[in-house]
Design a protein around this motif. Structure first.
Motif, short mmCIF file in Angstrom:
data_model
loop_
_atom_site.label_atom_id
_atom_site.label_comp_id
_atom_site.label_asym_id
_atom_site.label_seq_id
_atom_site.Cartn_x
_atom_site.Cartn_y
_atom_site.Cartn_z
N TYR A 123 -3.93 2.33 -3.13
CA TYR A 123 -3.22 1.05 -3.15
C TYR A 123 -3.30 0.41 -4.53
CZ TYR A 123 -2.21 -3.85 -2.18
OH TYR A 123 -1.69 -5.12 -2.22
N ILE A 124 -4.48 0.39 -5.11
CA ILE A 124 -4.67 -0.25 -6.42
C ILE A 124 -3.89 0.50 -7.50
CG2 ILE A 124 -6.39 -0.78 -8.20
CD1 ILE A 124 -6.45 -2.68 -5.78
N ILE A 125 -3.97 1.81 -7.51
CA ILE A 125 -3.25 2.60 -8.53
C ILE A 125 -1.74 2.45 -8.36
CG2 ILE A 125 -2.79 4.95 -9.34
CD1 ILE A 125 -5.43 3.73 -10.36
N ASP A 126 -1.26 2.41 -7.13
CA ASP A 126 0.17 2.16 -6.90
C ASP A 126 0.60 0.83 -7.50
OD1 ASP A 126 0.51 4.57 -5.61
OD2 ASP A 126 0.52 3.70 -3.58
N ARG A 127 -0.20 -0.22 -7.31
CA ARG A 127 0.12 -1.55 -7.86
C ARG A 127 0.12 -1.49 -9.39
NH1 ARG A 127 0.24 -1.41 -3.23
NH2 ARG A 127 2.44 -1.24 -3.54
N LEU A 128 -0.82 -0.73 -9.96
CA LEU A 128 -0.89 -0.58 -11.41
C LEU A 128 0.35 0.12 -11.93
CD1 LEU A 128 -2.76 -0.97 -13.90
CD2 LEU A 128 -3.58 1.36 -13.48
N ARG A 129 0.75 1.20 -11.28
CA ARG A 129 1.94 1.96 -11.70
C ARG A 129 3.23 1.14 -11.59
NH1 ARG A 129 0.99 6.97 -12.91
NH2 ARG A 129 -0.77 8.09 -12.04
#
Length: 191
Positions: A32-38
């Motif tokens: 979830y966090i990496i998706d938001r970062l991307r």
């Protein structure tokens, strides 16, 4: 699930220096966090995984060991590292996502009175505060949850991980204010 409480020191320092800015702290599992970062919804994130993607940079902040979280007033000697093999009469609480702990307990033939497996580190901490057992947690989490009701002790056994990384998108332009905040977080967590 990444659950890290940044100290108030870095947030307070940022807000004092940048009175016109707001901060939004986002928690969630790593995906979830990496998706938001991307999707450029986050400027940077703290993760337990090193991302080797060409478009992302990950900086190691801390190699982590596990420690023991106990309720204040527990009869353990706080002046030396605790040997987990001496705690068989205790109730062990741990987050089931910590798969290294599962295999570590099995490989070292460590047994406890009861084992309480929980989904989140926050739940483990609340159970320790109630006096329902002791918790083995990554040191970075245990030290962040230490307050007037609980304390963190080193353990004798070497149980490592997860490491902590600061990750961000290489191509994303970051303002000087954001870069300064990232640097503060990096300095604080490398201590």
């Amino acid at each position: 699930m990444m659950r890290l409480v940044l100290s108030l020191k870095s947030i307070e320092a940022f807000l004092e220096k940048n009175e016109d800015f707001n901060i939004k702290l986002v928690e969630g599992n790593t995906t979830y966090i990496i998706d938001r970062l991307r999707m450029h919804q986050l400027h940077f994130c703290l993760t337990t995984l090193d991302y080797l993607d060409e478009d992302m940079e990950s900086i190691l902040l801390q190699s982590n060991r596990h420690s023991l979280l106990i309720k204040k007033g527990h009869n353990l000697n706080k002046d030396q590292a605790v040997d987990l093999s001496t705690l068989s009469s205790q109730r062990l609480i741990y987050s089931e996502g910590l798969f290294k702990l599962d295999s570590f307990l099995k490989n070292n033939n460590l047994n406890f009175k009861n084992v309480v497996s929980v989904e989140t580190i926050g739940t483990a901490v609340r159970l320790v505060k109630k006096g329902l057992g002791i918790a083995v947690l990554p040191k970075i989490y245990a030290s962040n949850y230490t307050d007037d009701e609980v304390e963190s002790l080193d353990i004798k056994q070497e149980l490592n991980g997860p490491d902590l990384y600061l990750s961000y998108m290489k191509s994303r332009h970051l303002t000087l204010v954001i870069e300064d905040f990232m640097n503060r977080v990096e300095e604080e967590l490398k201590e």
